[in-house]
Design a protein around this motif. Sequence first.
Motif, short mmCIF file in Angstrom:
data_model
loop_
_atom_site.label_atom_id
_atom_site.label_comp_id
_atom_site.label_asym_id
_atom_site.label_seq_id
_atom_site.Cartn_x
_atom_site.Cartn_y
_atom_site.Cartn_z
N THR A 689 0.76 -1.09 0.00
CA THR A 689 0.11 0.09 0.04
C THR A 689 0.89 1.32 -0.10
OG1 THR A 689 -1.67 -1.18 1.29
CG2 THR A 689 -1.79 1.19 1.18
N GLN A 690 1.88 1.33 0.66
CA GLN A 690 2.92 2.21 0.77
C GLN A 690 3.37 2.78 -0.65
OE1 GLN A 690 6.30 1.88 3.56
NE2 GLN A 690 5.15 2.44 5.24
N LEU A 691 3.64 1.72 -1.42
CA LEU A 691 4.50 1.91 -2.67
C LEU A 691 3.30 1.87 -3.87
CD1 LEU A 691 7.12 -0.97 -2.12
CD2 LEU A 691 7.35 1.79 -2.43
N LEU A 692 2.18 1.31 -3.64
CA LEU A 692 1.27 1.18 -4.81
C LEU A 692 0.04 2.02 -4.49
CD1 LEU A 692 1.91 -2.51 -6.09
CD2 LEU A 692 2.19 -0.44 -7.41
N GLY A 693 -0.34 2.34 -3.29
CA GLY A 693 -1.44 3.08 -2.88
C GLY A 693 -2.78 1.80 -2.62
N GLU A 694 -3.66 2.46 -1.91
CA GLU A 694 -4.64 1.49 -1.61
C GLU A 694 -5.38 0.82 -2.68
OE1 GLU A 694 -7.07 -0.23 1.98
OE2 GLU A 694 -5.47 1.63 1.99
N PRO A 695 -5.81 -0.43 -2.73
CA PRO A 695 -6.82 -1.02 -3.81
C PRO A 695 -8.16 -0.71 -3.40
CG PRO A 695 -6.09 -2.62 -2.41
CD PRO A 695 -5.60 -1.54 -1.83
N ALA A 696 -8.69 0.75 -3.69
CA ALA A 696 -9.67 1.33 -2.90
C ALA A 696 -11.14 0.65 -3.52
CB ALA A 696 -9.78 2.81 -3.40
N ALA A 697 -11.25 0.42 -4.58
CA ALA A 697 -12.40 -0.15 -5.39
C ALA A 697 -12.82 -1.54 -4.45
CB ALA A 697 -12.37 -0.35 -6.77
N ARG A 698 -11.84 -2.28 -4.56
CA ARG A 698 -11.89 -3.70 -3.81
C ARG A 698 -12.52 -3.42 -2.25
NH1 ARG A 698 -7.63 -6.07 -5.97
NH2 ARG A 698 -6.51 -5.75 -4.14
N ARG A 699 -11.81 -2.83 -1.67
CA ARG A 699 -12.12 -2.60 -0.24
C ARG A 699 -13.88 -2.27 0.06
NH1 ARG A 699 -7.03 -2.83 1.69
NH2 ARG A 699 -6.54 -5.02 0.88
N LYS A 700 -13.88 -1.20 -0.78
CA LYS A 700 -15.46 -0.69 -0.51
C LYS A 700 -16.40 -1.54 -0.74
CE LYS A 700 -18.27 3.06 -1.83
NZ LYS A 700 -19.21 3.10 -3.01
N SER A 701 -16.32 -2.29 -1.78
CA SER A 701 -17.28 -3.29 -2.25
C SER A 701 -17.47 -4.61 -1.44
CB SER A 701 -17.24 -3.76 -3.55
OG SER A 701 -16.20 -4.39 -3.69
N ASP A 702 -16.13 -4.93 -0.62
CA ASP A 702 -16.06 -5.92 0.29
C ASP A 702 -16.99 -5.69 1.44
OD1 ASP A 702 -14.21 -7.27 -1.00
OD2 ASP A 702 -12.32 -6.87 0.06
#
Length: 770
Positions: A689-702
Amino acid sequence: MALVSAEGLQEAAVTSFVGRRTELGEIRRGLSASRMLTLTGVGGVGKTRLAMRAAWEMRRSFPDGVYWAELASLDDGRLLPQSVATAMAIRDQFTTWTADTLADRLRERRALLVLDNFEHLLDSCAKLVATLLTRCPGLRILGTSREPLRTQGERVLPVLALGVPPDDMRCPAQELRRFEAIRLFEDRAAAAVPHFEVDDRNGPAVARLCRRLDGIPLAVELAAASLRVLSPDDLLRRLDDRFRVLISGNRGSLPRHQTLRASIDWSFALCTEHERALWARMSIFAASCDVAAVEAVCADAALPQGDILTALTGLVDKSIVIRDARETGACYRLLETIRQYGREVLHTAGQEQELRKRHRDWYVKFAEETRRRWFGPAQLDLAQQARLNDANVRAALDFCLAVSDESHQGLRLADAYRDLWRVGGLTSEGRSWFARLLDNDVEPSVPRIRALASASYLALMQNDLATAKGILEESRKLAEDFGQEQSATLYQVCEAVAAMQKHDFSNAIVLLEEFVARHQDSDELDWLASALLNLGICHSVLGDGERAMANWTKMRDLCVHHGETWRRTWALWGLGFAAWREGDWDRAEAFELQCMDAQRVFDDTTCAANCLETMSWIAASTERSEQAAQLAGAAHTLRRDRSGPLSQFPFLTEYQDRTQAQVRQSLGEERYARAFKKGTHLTFDQVTTQLLGEPAARRKSDREGTAEHLLTKREQEVADLVAQGMSNKQIAETLVISQHTAETHVEHILTKLGFTSRSQIAALVAQGKK
Ligand SMILES: Nc1ncnc2c1ncn2[C@@H]1O[C@H](COP(=O)(O)OP(=O)(O)O)[C@@H](O)[C@H]1O
Ligand SMILES: [Mg+2]
């Protein structure tokens, strides 16, 4: 053997928890005074549920986590160390698990391990526990079992039934709720009959019911479920009749286990014929399964497939079958006590063997189908599904060993499961199955040829050249007899890996190139990819970066072409490594970042650790020493806790040593140590996450998916009102329900979502509306 994280403990409990404050206090105290505590008691009394709650409440006292090993479905004590390793999220593909290797690995962990349901594994558990307690000072163990281990250092806490009102008590409903059994009854009854409440009218009947059932939670749940069709008074009358027959000659009361037995008998009698048949047949599953499995295994002329869903729904309504909502779809399971009852019925009916056979056939089919689709876009789902089916696959393999008949089913199953064991870190377990199956079924055949190749592949993963050697000899012989078969040459990849382990890289290259040429267009894609990976490694060791790159590129393209992920991550790691050695830092980093991104969903800890290390070398080469030290620290933790040591890759250790020495020098000992330490606290996900950022879309739908799956419609309504800032009283007024019911709904929502505050519910609702 479900892997349950601390959060999972809450989510796994789909119903609310009642009472047990005293016991929870005793567990906490017991586990601080001694390092092993066993909850004992009859089936259905609530040991497992109490352990779950206790583990959840104590989670903050264990910085390295709380882990849950479900052992009811494990028949073979030899697999115990592997099972615990799996439960502790260790995905080491290299280590052979024994009590000792496990203790080595857990030495520094401050963690809580729950061993649930070990009464059938007393000996192996006692041995394992003794080793772990001696060698892992930070580890505490909480067990549940009908019988204690009786090892040194074990404390025992007998779990008694829930409190019931005394015989002659006449009191208002509000008072009755002081008793835990009443509260449990009320809660489960409300699930069967919306808005059910204990009131002054039904109170006496409910109180007598709970007493009748001795406050045994499982018995109470079964009885409450039947309120769908019976009033509390009817229910009481019927149970009374039933129990009176049993008690005559028994001096007025039944021992606890007989009470439970009687109430299960009674539930069984209430079932329709189809439901009874399904209950008995579903007991053949070692763990949860989906509808397709139930239909395939349980249907026949007496229980037609078209009627299965109705029967299944009936059993869910009666609290016999538990339905778990999973991302991959709904799953069904029986509590252990209920399952054993069904198994007896099945046995008495003389149908056990037939059902075991159908069960086996289904899992062979499942494994082969998984294998057919494995090298493709569904891989991640398949790996997750495999983990849900491990216990059932184990049961199927056991059956294959018990009946050595029918076209090598066991060998086929094991061969199809090879990569699934490996990606799950279950290499040890896979090897032990191969060993037994190959001994059991020695007839030369194509399934045997394939199984031999897979078995030597796994043996070599664990550097066991001696075993591999024997297997390879037989493979060579069979290859002559079965020369025209394509699978006859699979073993050559293993032959090459064996050569690599003896540092004979040139010979390995010859073998691998021959294999690649022969299998260029075959559908043995896993083997082909594996050959390309190893070719890359050989060339790399021999210093031919260009050829290494060429093979790894070919491997990546093969994976990309088929939409495959797992092996692609290995190819990407290799490409990054080769680019780094060529001095092409930017490209190297780009490859490793791609590898990381794919790994964050795939979670092959070995590849992830390799990737972190290579990233560290790249950072060192580009004068980011601080980062290099941090990455090395993160890799260190990952290897120690979840993956295998780097020494499994002799050709890499040299780079690691050299680079770290260089970074140390440039930072100075103190700064290096600080940065490294900082890294040791980072998980792979955090680094990514530090290097590539949050995989935002996935987290929310989870999260949204979770809420939708877990909450009933009414609970979703209540959640909305909570989000509007309403109190329980206001919610009760708005929905025209009692305040108590509103409270119960809120309590359920919190429990189901693993939340502790209303503001978390509000945040979730707000997020869902975005
Ligand atoms: N304190 C409790 N609160 C709510 N439900 C409970 C409680 N104790 C047990 N149960 C329920 O009773 C049933 C049997 O409990 P379980 O823990 O599986 O028993 P055991 O492990 O002793 O066989 C389960 O459905 C469980 O959820
Ligand atoms: Mg249990």
